[in-house]
Write an enzyme that holds these catalytic residues in place. Sequence first.
Site, PDB file in Angstrom:
ATOM      1  N   ASP A 190       0.856  -1.200   0.000  1.00 34.66           N
ATOM      2  CA  ASP A 190       0.000   0.000   0.000  1.00 34.66           C
ATOM      3  C   ASP A 190       0.882   1.236   0.000  1.00 34.66           C
ATOM      4  OD1 ASP A 190      -2.311   1.539  -0.005  1.00 34.66           O
ATOM      5  OD2 ASP A 190      -2.615   1.413   2.159  1.00 34.66           O
ATOM      6  N   ASP A 209       2.638   2.057   7.950  1.00 35.84           N
ATOM      7  CA  ASP A 209       1.410   1.346   7.571  1.00 35.84           C
ATOM      8  C   ASP A 209       1.713   0.034   6.844  1.00 35.84           C
ATOM      9  OD1 ASP A 209      -1.267   0.917   7.443  1.00 35.84           O
ATOM     10  OD2 ASP A 209      -1.748   2.597   6.127  1.00 35.84           O
TER      11      ASP A 209
HETATM   12  P1  ADP Z   1      -4.158   3.939   8.312  1.00 34.11           P
HETATM   13  O1  ADP Z   1      -3.777   4.615   7.020  1.00 34.11           O
HETATM   14  O2  ADP Z   1      -4.458   2.494   8.109  1.00 34.11           O
HETATM   15  O3  ADP Z   1      -5.211   4.646   9.062  1.00 34.11           O
HETATM   16  P2  ADP Z   1      -1.414   4.515   9.174  1.00 34.11           P
HETATM   17  O4  ADP Z   1      -0.482   3.518   9.766  1.00 34.11           O
HETATM   18  O5  ADP Z   1      -1.113   4.962   7.787  1.00 34.11           O
HETATM   19  O6  ADP Z   1      -2.887   3.919   9.297  1.00 34.11           O
HETATM   20  O7  ADP Z   1      -1.460   5.762  10.140  1.00 34.11           O
HETATM   21  C1  ADP Z   1      -2.383   6.813   9.950  1.00 34.11           C
HETATM   22  C2  ADP Z   1      -1.686   8.152  10.134  1.00 34.11           C
HETATM   23  O8  ADP Z   1      -1.163   8.254  11.439  1.00 34.11           O
HETATM   24  C3  ADP Z   1      -0.501   8.357   9.208  1.00 34.11           C
HETATM   25  O9  ADP Z   1      -0.910   8.935   7.997  1.00 34.11           O
HETATM   26  C4  ADP Z   1       0.393   9.290   9.991  1.00 34.11           C
HETATM   27  O10 ADP Z   1      -0.014  10.634   9.806  1.00 34.11           O
HETATM   28  C5  ADP Z   1       0.111   8.892  11.423  1.00 34.11           C
HETATM   29  N1  ADP Z   1       1.110   7.944  11.937  1.00 34.11           N
HETATM   30  C6  ADP Z   1       1.117   6.600  11.769  1.00 34.11           C
HETATM   31  N2  ADP Z   1       2.160   6.027  12.380  1.00 34.11           N
HETATM   32  C7  ADP Z   1       2.850   7.033  12.964  1.00 34.11           C
HETATM   33  C8  ADP Z   1       4.050   7.095  13.762  1.00 34.11           C
HETATM   34  N3  ADP Z   1       4.723   5.993  14.062  1.00 34.11           N
HETATM   35  N4  ADP Z   1       4.461   8.305  14.184  1.00 34.11           N
HETATM   36  C9  ADP Z   1       3.762   9.426  13.883  1.00 34.11           C
HETATM   37  N5  ADP Z   1       2.639   9.431  13.145  1.00 34.11           N
HETATM   38  C10 ADP Z   1       2.176   8.265  12.690  1.00 34.11           C
HETATM   39 MN    MN Z   2      -2.031   4.753   5.925  1.00 34.98          MN
END
Ligand code: ADP
Ligand code: MN
Length: 258
Positions: A190, A209
């Site tokens: 993804d 992600d």
């Molecule tokens: P999803 O897209 O499935 O909701 P993500 O893993 O992409 O989950 O996380 C969503 C958002 O959270 C990301 O776009 C980012 O902005 C924030 N995020 C995710 N992981 C982190 C991290 N380790 N540190 C800071 N921000 C994060």
């Molecule tokens: Mn994401």
Amino acid sequence: AKRVQRIDTKVDKMRMRRKDTNTLKVKENVFDDATLKILYTVSNKGILNAIGGSISTGKEANVFLGEGKDGDIAVKIYRISSSTFRSMEEYILGDPRFRNVRHAKKDIIFAWTKKEHRNLTRAKEAGVRVPEPVHAERNVLMMEFLGEEGKAYPLLKDVNLDPEDAKLIFDTVIRYVELLYVKANLVHGDLSEYNIIVNPRTMEPIFIDMGQSVTLEHPKAREFLMRDIENILRFFKRYGIKEQAEDIYSSMKEIKQK
Ligand code: ADP
Ligand code: MN
């Protein structure tokens, strides 16, 4: 471009102490009872001291700022009641690491969370910059917080790049895709400007992600890899980068076969 949503800079005052019944009550609208229990569990294990402001509300998961043992951590909570989780089966079925997963939604979500933790570990071991995984418990994944003073770093899609930065980031992203493929036997699955965080000071890209990342045994691994490469090329086209996905894939395959 829209900047990443601001996080509450101060971690909430409430602490999750054993026998303290009021602790997370305030967040009842966000956390169901089962998830609250998990948060108490990781609190009792000393992994998470407090949960703070919301970083992101996604289709399947919420991400919060948390206070860990040694400072800020990111807490990704997959919603048990999420209706889009059917699509997960496509990724998990066919992955030999999850042959025993039962089809129950809950089990799939727990396996998914564990898989994301494992994928982050594998990616890190291959030399790919990802948030360092801290702990996975049921539907809750804790990892290194990518940000400063409680404010998350922006996503690639929200960063203004000059052509030199764009080229450097592009090269690193392609190197990471290659490291994942060659060394970790993984395909992100993804990858796009939405799942790459950029440290705005160093311009270093960081892959996030990885719940849906698959091993190369997966029947769609090649398809996912091509899609990842094409997404990256589509984004960087605006910066004058005009490579062919097929060429990038062929060169990776060649390295892999050596
Ligand atoms: P999803 O897209 O499935 O909701 P993500 O893993 O992409 O989950 O996380 C969503 C958002 O959270 C990301 O776009 C980012 O902005 C924030 N995020 C995710 N992981 C982190 C991290 N380790 N540190 C800071 N921000 C994060
Ligand atoms: Mn994401």
